[in-house]
Design a protein around this motif. Sequence first.
Motif, PDB file in Angstrom:
ATOM      1  N   GLY A  44       0.812  -1.205   0.000  1.00  0.00           N
ATOM      2  CA  GLY A  44       0.000   0.000   0.000  1.00  0.00           C
ATOM      3  C   GLY A  44       0.849   1.259   0.000  1.00  0.00           C
ATOM      4  O   GLY A  44       2.076   1.219  -0.121  1.00  0.00           O
ATOM      5  N   LEU A 104      -3.200   0.454   5.704  1.00  0.00           N
ATOM      6  CA  LEU A 104      -3.712   0.307   4.342  1.00  0.00           C
ATOM      7  C   LEU A 104      -3.140  -0.897   3.604  1.00  0.00           C
ATOM      8  O   LEU A 104      -3.375  -1.057   2.415  1.00  0.00           O
ATOM      9  N   ILE A 161      -2.887  -1.665  -2.454  1.00  0.00           N
ATOM     10  CA  ILE A 161      -3.545  -0.416  -2.821  1.00  0.00           C
ATOM     11  C   ILE A 161      -2.511   0.480  -3.487  1.00  0.00           C
ATOM     12  O   ILE A 161      -1.508   0.852  -2.880  1.00  0.00           O
ATOM     13  N   SER A 209      -0.595   3.654  -4.877  1.00  0.00           N
ATOM     14  CA  SER A 209      -0.506   5.060  -4.509  1.00  0.00           C
ATOM     15  C   SER A 209      -1.079   5.960  -5.587  1.00  0.00           C
ATOM     16  O   SER A 209      -1.428   7.109  -5.320  1.00  0.00           O
ATOM     17  N   SER A 216      -4.726   5.992  -4.169  1.00  0.00           N
ATOM     18  CA  SER A 216      -4.926   6.226  -2.739  1.00  0.00           C
ATOM     19  C   SER A 216      -4.318   7.534  -2.256  1.00  0.00           C
ATOM     20  O   SER A 216      -4.902   8.226  -1.416  1.00  0.00           O
ATOM     21  N   ALA A 225      -6.224  10.548  -0.398  1.00  0.00           N
ATOM     22  CA  ALA A 225      -5.853  10.990   0.946  1.00  0.00           C
ATOM     23  C   ALA A 225      -5.632  12.491   1.005  1.00  0.00           C
ATOM     24  O   ALA A 225      -5.763  13.104   2.061  1.00  0.00           O
ATOM     25  N   THR A 285      -0.380   9.670   2.857  1.00  0.00           N
ATOM     26  CA  THR A 285      -0.983   8.805   3.882  1.00  0.00           C
ATOM     27  C   THR A 285      -0.091   8.645   5.103  1.00  0.00           C
ATOM     28  O   THR A 285      -0.429   7.886   6.003  1.00  0.00           O
ATOM     29  N   GLY A 344      -4.714   8.162   5.387  1.00  0.00           N
ATOM     30  CA  GLY A 344      -5.739   7.508   4.582  1.00  0.00           C
ATOM     31  C   GLY A 344      -6.946   8.380   4.349  1.00  0.00           C
ATOM     32  O   GLY A 344      -7.747   8.109   3.477  1.00  0.00           O
TER      33      GLY A 344
END
Length: 442
Positions: A174, A180, A280, A282, A285, A289, A365, A419
């Motif tokens: 993640g 995450l 997950i 980047s 995500s 975030a 994150t 997150g």
Amino acid sequence: MPHADAPAYPVGLRLAGKRVVVIGGGQVAQRRLPALVSAGADVVLVSPSATASVEAMVTAGELRWERRKYRPGDLADAWYALVASTDPAANAAASAEAEERRVWCVRSDDADAATAWTPATGRSDGVTVAVLTGHDPRRSAAVRDAVVAGLRDGTLGAPHHRARAAGVALVGGGPGDPDLITVRGRRLLAEADVVVADRLGPRDLLDELGPHVEVIDAAKIPYGRAMAQEAINAALVEHAKAGKAVVRLKGGDPYVFGRGMEEAEALAREGIPVTVVPGISSAISVPAAAGVPVTHRGVAHEFTVVSGHVAPDDPRSLVDWAALAKLRGTLVLLMAVERIGSIAAALVAEGRPADTPVAVVQEGTTAAQRRVDATLGDVGRRVAEEGVRPPAVIVIGDVVAVGGAVADAARAAGTSGPGTSLGTGTDTGTVPGTGPGGVARG
């Protein structure tokens, strides 16, 4: 009927290929049917109506549906029955038929009249946890959740006592926040003998490993940068052939600019089993975030993820920057901090407007997260002025301007964090995140 105070006898039913009848197609059936289907049961639903989710299972061919009310004889040849209709008389009649035919029967409306109870069930790594606490289903669920969570994150020790096949798991860790990583990735870490870790993986998770686990920092494997990947491959092969359970912990997703396929191919050539655990990315995500949706209705109908590790004029580049400049959607750049100036110039030269919004999110994150806002025309200068360092994710497109109200509301409510940290930029163009450490991919 069983005595009210008698404890239930726990047993695992093997229902594969066995006829199971479900009376009623409402919310109870919707919750219970997936497990019955997963068990391989031959499921027949008897109900005049069903929820949309149940009907979708019928359409997919996972079960048969007789669109009518219950009638005597429906439980013939059944091994198990779930009675969950909204008709009390039908439920009582079906329950009586189950008793007469010696079919184990669960009743959602009257547990005392049932001959079987459905436990609170959870699964982790081939282990099924089933909890019964009599007439306290919430307690059953709480105990189930605690046990399954412990098995998944390794805090509840349940080592394999039979021979375990050696191999390598390529685990996507993640974007950086240790929360995450996927459940499966965290479980495999807890079971590992050797962990070969990226500098871009969730570093905080390494502190949770047992003292017997050997941790190899892939960033410090010798032979220089040119030989680093070959050295990593060799380390994975060496430890797997020594009979160890090896986890290659990578940032983001193993196959999104992570060279995971190169490692998988090297292991396959040596006959070593490989498990790939997606992570997950980047690319999605980290913008989220920082308050940036990579797509938004009426703003962007597509997003493109591009590696910026080589400049547009580099002969090694495989990217058609001219084509990207003509797209109207979102561009997400990874590994592009050092070359964002030349990339932005190439996009503008090929027709992308210079005033296109840009967000640069460093160490997304994590506790060190910050966001710098710019335009395509000045992003190179802004990144230099703000001292942005890799890893960072760069988002180009009108979606960067979306979500300001959401970010303001999140900050006002004090809900931003790893997150979920949101921001559209302060006067200096930076928004720090909050939360535990770690390093994001980018």
